[in-house]
Write a protein that holds these residues in place. Structure first.
Motif, PDB file in Angstrom:
ATOM      1  N   VAL A   1      18.884  12.488 -30.032  1.00  0.00           N
ATOM      2  CA  VAL A   1      18.982  13.674 -29.961  1.00  0.00           C
ATOM      3  C   VAL A   1      20.792  13.364 -30.554  1.00  0.00           C
ATOM      4  O   VAL A   1      21.613  12.724 -29.764  1.00  0.00           O
ATOM      5  CB  VAL A   1      19.849  13.420 -27.575  1.00  0.00           C
ATOM      6  N   LEU A   2      20.782  14.712 -31.345  1.00  0.00           N
ATOM      7  CA  LEU A   2      22.151  14.728 -31.146  1.00  0.00           C
ATOM      8  C   LEU A   2      22.988  15.290 -30.896  1.00  0.00           C
ATOM      9  O   LEU A   2      24.556  15.310 -30.895  1.00  0.00           O
ATOM     10  CB  LEU A   2      22.341  15.250 -32.577  1.00  0.00           C
TER      11      LEU A   2
ATOM     12  N   GLU B   1      23.352  21.575 -18.891  1.00  0.00           N
ATOM     13  CA  GLU B   1      22.556  21.796 -18.261  1.00  0.00           C
ATOM     14  C   GLU B   1      21.497  20.325 -18.500  1.00  0.00           C
ATOM     15  O   GLU B   1      20.295  20.064 -17.667  1.00  0.00           O
ATOM     16  CB  GLU B   1      21.335  22.898 -18.903  1.00  0.00           C
ATOM     17  N   ALA B   2      21.213  20.001 -19.930  1.00  0.00           N
ATOM     18  CA  ALA B   2      20.427  19.046 -19.740  1.00  0.00           C
ATOM     19  C   ALA B   2      20.484  17.406 -20.079  1.00  0.00           C
ATOM     20  O   ALA B   2      20.205  16.705 -19.598  1.00  0.00           O
ATOM     21  CB  ALA B   2      20.015  18.676 -21.372  1.00  0.00           C
ATOM     22  N   LYS B   3      22.377  17.435 -19.816  1.00  0.00           N
ATOM     23  CA  LYS B   3      23.020  16.296 -19.772  1.00  0.00           C
ATOM     24  C   LYS B   3      23.179  15.524 -18.118  1.00  0.00           C
ATOM     25  O   LYS B   3      23.097  15.025 -17.260  1.00  0.00           O
ATOM     26  CB  LYS B   3      24.440  16.208 -19.463  1.00  0.00           C
ATOM     27  N   ALA B   4      22.902  16.815 -16.941  1.00  0.00           N
ATOM     28  CA  ALA B   4      22.647  16.889 -15.787  1.00  0.00           C
ATOM     29  C   ALA B   4      20.890  16.513 -15.470  1.00  0.00           C
ATOM     30  O   ALA B   4      21.048  15.757 -14.035  1.00  0.00           O
ATOM     31  CB  ALA B   4      22.806  18.462 -14.965  1.00  0.00           C
ATOM     32  N   CYS B   5      20.064  16.285 -16.285  1.00  0.00           N
ATOM     33  CA  CYS B   5      18.864  15.293 -16.165  1.00  0.00           C
ATOM     34  C   CYS B   5      19.565  13.967 -16.663  1.00  0.00           C
ATOM     35  O   CYS B   5      18.106  13.327 -16.718  1.00  0.00           O
ATOM     36  CB  CYS B   5      17.930  16.512 -17.181  1.00  0.00           C
ATOM     37  N   GLY B   6      20.121  14.143 -16.549  1.00  0.00           N
ATOM     38  CA  GLY B   6      20.334  12.278 -17.730  1.00  0.00           C
ATOM     39  C   GLY B   6      20.697  12.327 -19.820  1.00  0.00           C
ATOM     40  O   GLY B   6      20.282  11.053 -19.839  1.00  0.00           O
ATOM     41  N   VAL B   7      20.275  13.444 -20.040  1.00  0.00           N
ATOM     42  CA  VAL B   7      20.006  13.142 -21.211  1.00  0.00           C
ATOM     43  C   VAL B   7      21.272  13.599 -21.842  1.00  0.00           C
ATOM     44  O   VAL B   7      22.543  14.021 -21.463  1.00  0.00           O
ATOM     45  CB  VAL B   7      19.307  14.506 -21.661  1.00  0.00           C
ATOM     46  N   ARG B   8      21.501  12.206 -22.852  1.00  0.00           N
ATOM     47  CA  ARG B   8      23.098  11.875 -23.179  1.00  0.00           C
ATOM     48  C   ARG B   8      22.632  11.603 -25.110  1.00  0.00           C
ATOM     49  O   ARG B   8      21.529  11.602 -25.888  1.00  0.00           O
ATOM     50  CB  ARG B   8      23.362  10.849 -23.210  1.00  0.00           C
ATOM     51  N   THR B   9      23.337  12.418 -25.937  1.00  0.00           N
ATOM     52  CA  THR B   9      23.699  11.914 -27.339  1.00  0.00           C
ATOM     53  C   THR B   9      23.588  10.558 -27.789  1.00  0.00           C
ATOM     54  O   THR B   9      23.402   9.567 -27.126  1.00  0.00           O
ATOM     55  CB  THR B   9      24.599  12.622 -27.551  1.00  0.00           C
TER      56      THR B   9
END
Length: 407
Positions: free
Chosen positions: A50-51, A56-64
């Motif tokens: 993930v670059l 909206e994606a960060k709210a699901c726990g996605v991180r750089t």
């Protein structure tokens, strides 16, 4: 926390004049701006690693820097897009052009953030808060991008303020109120405190910036070393005397690329390293810069990182010698790569000098490297960076994402 699209202003009193302007989820925001179907939807930039991720994606726990597989597991409804580095560079140039219309005192610190000193503009443009409001409106209306601005009396506090105000917010911390704002924050807000340092601090009972401020300096030095201990002691007291600096020469030139999760043989990684050094060497020569130190940066499958560096006896801009040093560093690190799995590799040349002020090695020592570099630079400048490539890179699927130059 702030909600995207909602202006968050927390103004103590007027007087702060340093702005830290930081574009929100920059790569993902550019994708959402350019493709209407992505707006208000979770967006992930990059497949293998993930670059960038939209809020909206960060709210699901996605991180750089998270693996693409983990990100898609956390957010299966996310739209995953390939990175478009040329589009991000163009957006960055447009934003920085707006910054420079606001004030000549702009210090860029990355592709998507900068410090601006507006202290001398009150009679011309209004108070710093008014300037920040207008800047945010212009970036939104003219460029279609969300931006957060922190305002304070120091660069450190302005950067912390923008981090706290994200996303799409505005936060002002005025002189005299710095410690009231700073001390309740978690230790991770201190500039330079990453996960490892945070664990050390928390193990010693320091969970907030206020806890660090209350700790004797000698305790911090004992736990973290003199340089880091002194640094955090000053920041926890709100002390930062650095001015906004314009026209600084770059301190390093580097390039990196994500490799994905699949194992890579040594020959593949070596070929990638050579391609990155070609780009770095060309940029050095274009800027008439030479470097003393070569650094190789690695990120592994367990998200840990390692950096290896070597300082050469003489500064150079010649790809042959820079690559030889980088290859030596990679060879020494290869057992660690085999054990952990490599997901990103980068190389940087640091400790730079002006080539016109440094006596370079004699031609007898350099051999044919310099004429070859000049010929390749001319070909790539005329026909594009991909006009000439190394034989070692032919037939290899080398990158998970395109290499990125950075300074």
């Amino acid at each position: 926390m702030a909600v995207r699209g909602k202006l968050w202003e927390h103004v103590f009193v007027s007087g702060a004049s340093i702005l830290h302007a930081d574009l929100d989820a920059f790569y993902a925001s550019v994708e959402q701006r350019d493709e209407p179907s992505l707006r208000n939807r979770p967006v992930i930039v990059g497949h293998g690693v993930v670059l960038a991720a939209s809020y909206e994606a960060k709210a699901c726990g996605v991180r750089t820097a998270m693996s693409g597989a983990q990100a898609r597991w956390l957010c299966p409804q996310a739209m995953v897009v390939e990175p478009r580095m040329a589009a991000y560079a163009a957006a960055s140039r447009a934003v920085f052009a707006l910054f420079e219309q606001v004030t000549p005192l702009v210090e860029g610190i990355s592709i998507d953030e900068a410090f601006l000193d507006v202290g001398g503009l009150r009679r011309i443009s209004g108070a710093p808060l008014d300037i920040a409001r207008q800047l945010r409106r212009r970036v939104r209306d003219e460029l279609g991008l969300p931006i957060t601005v922190g305002i304070a009396a120091t660069k450190f506090l302005a950067k912390v303020a923008s981090a706290v105000a994200k996303p799409d917010g505005l936060l002002v911390v005025s002189p005299g109120q710095e410690l009231d704002f700073l001390h309740p924050l978690p230790v991770e807000r201190l500039w330079g405190v990453g996960p490892a340092t945070a664990r050390k601090l928390r193990a010693k009972g320091m969970a907030t910036v206020g806890d660090v401020a209350a700790m004797p300096r000698r305790t911090l030095v004992s736990a973290l070393g003199r340089a880091a201990g002194d640094h955090l002691h000053r920041l926890a007291q709100g002390q930062d005397a650095r001015p906004v600096q314009t026209g600084r020469r770059r301190r390093s030139v580097g390039a990196q690329c994500a490799l994905g999760q699949r194992p890579r043989p040594y020959d593949d990684v070596d070929a990638i390293l050579a391609t990155l050094l070609d780009r770095v060497g060309r940029r050095l020569r274009a800027g008439r810069r030479v470097g003393h130190t070569v650094m190789v940066r690695m990120r592994f499958a367990d998200f840990s990182r390692a950096t290896r560096s070597s300082t050469m006896s003489q500064a150079t801009d010649e790809t042959e010698y820079l690559l030889a040093t980088a290859r030596w560093l990679l060879a020494r690190s290869w057992p660690m790569v085999e054990e952990k799995g490599l997901t990103l590799i980068g190389v940087a040349v640091t400790n730079l000098d002006d080539a016109r002020n440094v006596q370079l090695a004699l031609p007898l020592e350099c051999g044919p490297a310099r004429p070859l570099d000049a010929a390749l630079d001319e070909l790539r400048g005329r026909y594009g960076g991909a006009a000439v490539t190394r034989a070692s890179g032919l037939g290899r699927s080398m990158y998970e994402s395109p290499p990125q130059l950075y300074e």
